[in-house]
Design a protein around this motif. Structure first.
Motif, PDB file in Angstrom:
ATOM      1  N   GLY A 145      -7.583  12.270   0.606  1.00  0.00           N
ATOM      2  CA  GLY A 145      -6.355  11.809  -0.022  1.00  0.00           C
ATOM      3  C   GLY A 145      -5.195  11.660   0.945  1.00  0.00           C
ATOM      4  O   GLY A 145      -4.107  11.222   0.550  1.00  0.00           O
ATOM      5  N   ARG A 146      -5.415  12.004   2.190  1.00  0.00           N
ATOM      6  CA  ARG A 146      -4.342  11.974   3.193  1.00  0.00           C
ATOM      7  C   ARG A 146      -3.728  10.583   3.332  1.00  0.00           C
ATOM      8  O   ARG A 146      -4.425   9.583   3.428  1.00  0.00           O
ATOM      9  CB  ARG A 146      -4.917  12.410   4.542  1.00  0.00           C
ATOM     10  N   CYS A 147      -2.390  10.513   3.350  1.00  0.00           N
ATOM     11  CA  CYS A 147      -1.669   9.267   3.560  1.00  0.00           C
ATOM     12  C   CYS A 147      -0.249   9.600   4.029  1.00  0.00           C
ATOM     13  O   CYS A 147       0.150  10.764   4.023  1.00  0.00           O
ATOM     14  CB  CYS A 147      -1.627   8.415   2.280  1.00  0.00           C
ATOM     15  N   TRP A 148       0.506   8.600   4.415  1.00  0.00           N
ATOM     16  CA  TRP A 148       1.856   8.842   4.937  1.00  0.00           C
ATOM     17  C   TRP A 148       2.745   9.563   3.928  1.00  0.00           C
ATOM     18  O   TRP A 148       3.453  10.505   4.288  1.00  0.00           O
ATOM     19  CB  TRP A 148       2.481   7.517   5.378  1.00  0.00           C
TER      20      TRP A 148
ATOM     21  N   ALA B 257       0.976   7.521  -6.226  1.00  0.00           N
ATOM     22  CA  ALA B 257      -0.236   8.330  -6.371  1.00  0.00           C
ATOM     23  C   ALA B 257      -0.037   9.740  -5.818  1.00  0.00           C
ATOM     24  O   ALA B 257      -0.517  10.726  -6.405  1.00  0.00           O
ATOM     25  CB  ALA B 257      -1.396   7.640  -5.659  1.00  0.00           C
ATOM     26  N   THR B 258       0.679   9.853  -4.694  1.00  0.00           N
ATOM     27  CA  THR B 258       0.936  11.171  -4.111  1.00  0.00           C
ATOM     28  C   THR B 258       1.812  12.002  -5.040  1.00  0.00           C
ATOM     29  O   THR B 258       1.564  13.200  -5.249  1.00  0.00           O
ATOM     30  CB  THR B 258       1.606  11.033  -2.739  1.00  0.00           C
TER      31      THR B 258
ATOM     32  N   LEU C  42       0.826  -1.206   0.000  1.00  0.00           N
ATOM     33  CA  LEU C  42       0.000   0.000   0.000  1.00  0.00           C
ATOM     34  C   LEU C  42       0.861   1.257   0.000  1.00  0.00           C
ATOM     35  O   LEU C  42       0.574   2.224  -0.708  1.00  0.00           O
ATOM     36  CB  LEU C  42      -0.919  -0.013   1.222  1.00  0.00           C
ATOM     37  N   LEU C  43       1.934   1.240   0.768  1.00  0.00           N
ATOM     38  CA  LEU C  43       2.842   2.385   0.825  1.00  0.00           C
ATOM     39  C   LEU C  43       3.445   2.689  -0.546  1.00  0.00           C
ATOM     40  O   LEU C  43       3.514   3.849  -0.960  1.00  0.00           O
ATOM     41  CB  LEU C  43       3.957   2.090   1.834  1.00  0.00           C
TER      42      LEU C  43
ATOM     43  N   SER D 135       1.888  11.675   1.702  1.00  0.00           N
ATOM     44  CA  SER D 135       1.462  13.065   1.532  1.00  0.00           C
ATOM     45  C   SER D 135       1.754  13.894   2.768  1.00  0.00           C
ATOM     46  O   SER D 135       2.122  15.065   2.676  1.00  0.00           O
ATOM     47  CB  SER D 135      -0.037  13.136   1.210  1.00  0.00           C
TER      48      SER D 135
ATOM     49  N   ASN E 150       0.728   4.246  -2.698  1.00  0.00           N
ATOM     50  CA  ASN E 150       0.400   5.597  -2.235  1.00  0.00           C
ATOM     51  C   ASN E 150       1.494   6.596  -2.594  1.00  0.00           C
ATOM     52  O   ASN E 150       1.217   7.765  -2.871  1.00  0.00           O
ATOM     53  CB  ASN E 150       0.201   5.600  -0.711  1.00  0.00           C
ATOM     54  N   ASN E 151       2.739   6.134  -2.565  1.00  0.00           N
ATOM     55  CA  ASN E 151       3.857   7.013  -2.899  1.00  0.00           C
ATOM     56  C   ASN E 151       3.759   7.492  -4.345  1.00  0.00           C
ATOM     57  O   ASN E 151       3.965   8.678  -4.636  1.00  0.00           O
ATOM     58  CB  ASN E 151       5.170   6.264  -2.674  1.00  0.00           C
TER      59      ASN E 151
END
Length: 339
Positions: free
Chosen positions: A253-256, A226-227, A219-220, A258, A223-224
């Motif tokens: 959209g918040r994630c590590w 996508a951010t 997932l990380l 971002s 997400n990286n």
């Protein structure tokens, strides 16, 4: 799932030992006298240092690594209660709890075969089984094969305990460990890991720690990307980078990537992106974990929509001259993001 907050203070013996008596495995009252740590890399070195610092002075920590410079430096910096072992087998023979932190599945398999073959490790005087804790991030299949080798030969208990928190967390002793262990082993394993980290999360039987870690890092990795794409998109539409990041981090959209490791230079002070993408979670390591997750998913018959596409991108990023060896947020640079 059980989450245990690990204590930072060392465990203490309650019952004194008779002079000259050999200390053995820990009970609820006693600490073991001999320890082992194999793998003094970027993560393992500070982990072993923290472990040594929390042990009673008269306990012995045996360390081993194929990099002789690393073991020599460790001994020089930690001269009290440290011995350098010549081989993994020597560690297993002399230590009652062995912690490993190794780069790849083949390294884990090779080291444990050295330790467990032949199946002649002595148990004389031990009140509990020898304990092996592997903190490497590898594939579940390899980990389970090593666990079976330890079990079938009756030479100890093997637990998978991959960690999260990176080099900074390893240095500060604030790692989170995800463990796969039988319920009766959780307390004992936690007492060991508490000297190197802050949290221990029990996810189930052996292999479960790695399953959780690989799912998280899959997932990380996505997400990286996508951010990086979303930030590049908004900036090219004329948005201020900090304003855009601030909006994302109070929205869905918040994630590590971002919030903590934003890929745009200047958005987060002190982040890898703001230091030329130096340090942090290397793109090669991120890609390694992604590949392990994809492999494990395919072995379990899990359909993935994005994994192979993400892997192909990270493969390209790894090869790019201006990205190789950098933090994985450098994907933003590879995508042509404004720096």
């Amino acid at each position: 799932m059980r989450t245990i907050l690990a204590t930072a203070s060392p465990l203490r013996r309650i019952f004194p030992l008779r002079q000259g008596a050999r200390r053995c495995f820990s009970t609820s009252q006693n600490l073991q006298a001999t320890w082992g740590f194999i793998g003094l890399g970027r993560m393992g070195y500070p982990m072993a240092r923290n472990l040594r610092s929390k042990l009673p002075a008269d306990d012995i920590l045996f360390v081993q690594d194929i990099n002789k410079a690393a073991t020599s430096q460790f001994l020089e910096e930690n001269p009290t209660g440290v011995r350098v072992a010549e081989s993994a087998r020597e560690v297993a023979e002399k230590a009652e709890i062995v912690v490993t932190s190794l780069p790849e599945p083949q390294h884990v398999s090779g080291v444990y075969r050295q330790m467990l073959e032949p199946a002649t490790l002595l148990k004389e005087g031990m009140t509990q089984e020898r304990l092996f804790i592997d903190c490497s991030t590898i594939d579940i299949k390899t980990s389970r094969s090593v666990a079976e080798l330890a079990r079938s030969t009756g030479q100890g208990t093997f637990v998978d305990a991959p960690m999260s928190g990176g080099v900074v967390g390893a240095q500060a002793g604030t790692l989170t460990f995800m463990i796969g262990a039988a319920p009766e082993d959780v307390e004992r394993v936690t007492r060991v890991l508490s000297m190197m980290g802050r949290k221990v999360i029990h996810l189930g039987p052996q292999g479960s720690g790695l399953a959780g870690k690989l799912a998280n890092n899959y997932l990380l990795a996505l997400n990286n990307i996508a951010t990086a794409e979303a930030m590049n998109m908004g900036i090219r539409w004329g948005l201020d980078p900090k304003a855009l990041a601030g909006m994302l981090n109070i929205s869905t959209g918040r994630c590590w990537p971002s919030e903590v490791n934003n890929p745009v230079p200047g958005v987060i002070e002190g982040s890898p992106a703001s230091r030329g993408y130096e340090g942090g979670f290397g793109v090669a390591l991120a890609n390694k974990d992604l590949k392990l997750a994809i492999q494990a998913a395919k072995e379990a018959g899990v359909k993935l929509a994005l994994g192979d596409t993400a892997k192909a991108l990270y493969d390209e990023v790894e090869k790019a001259d201006n990205c190789k060896g950098r933090d994985f947020s450098v994907v933003y640079r590879y995508l042509g993001g404004k720096e």
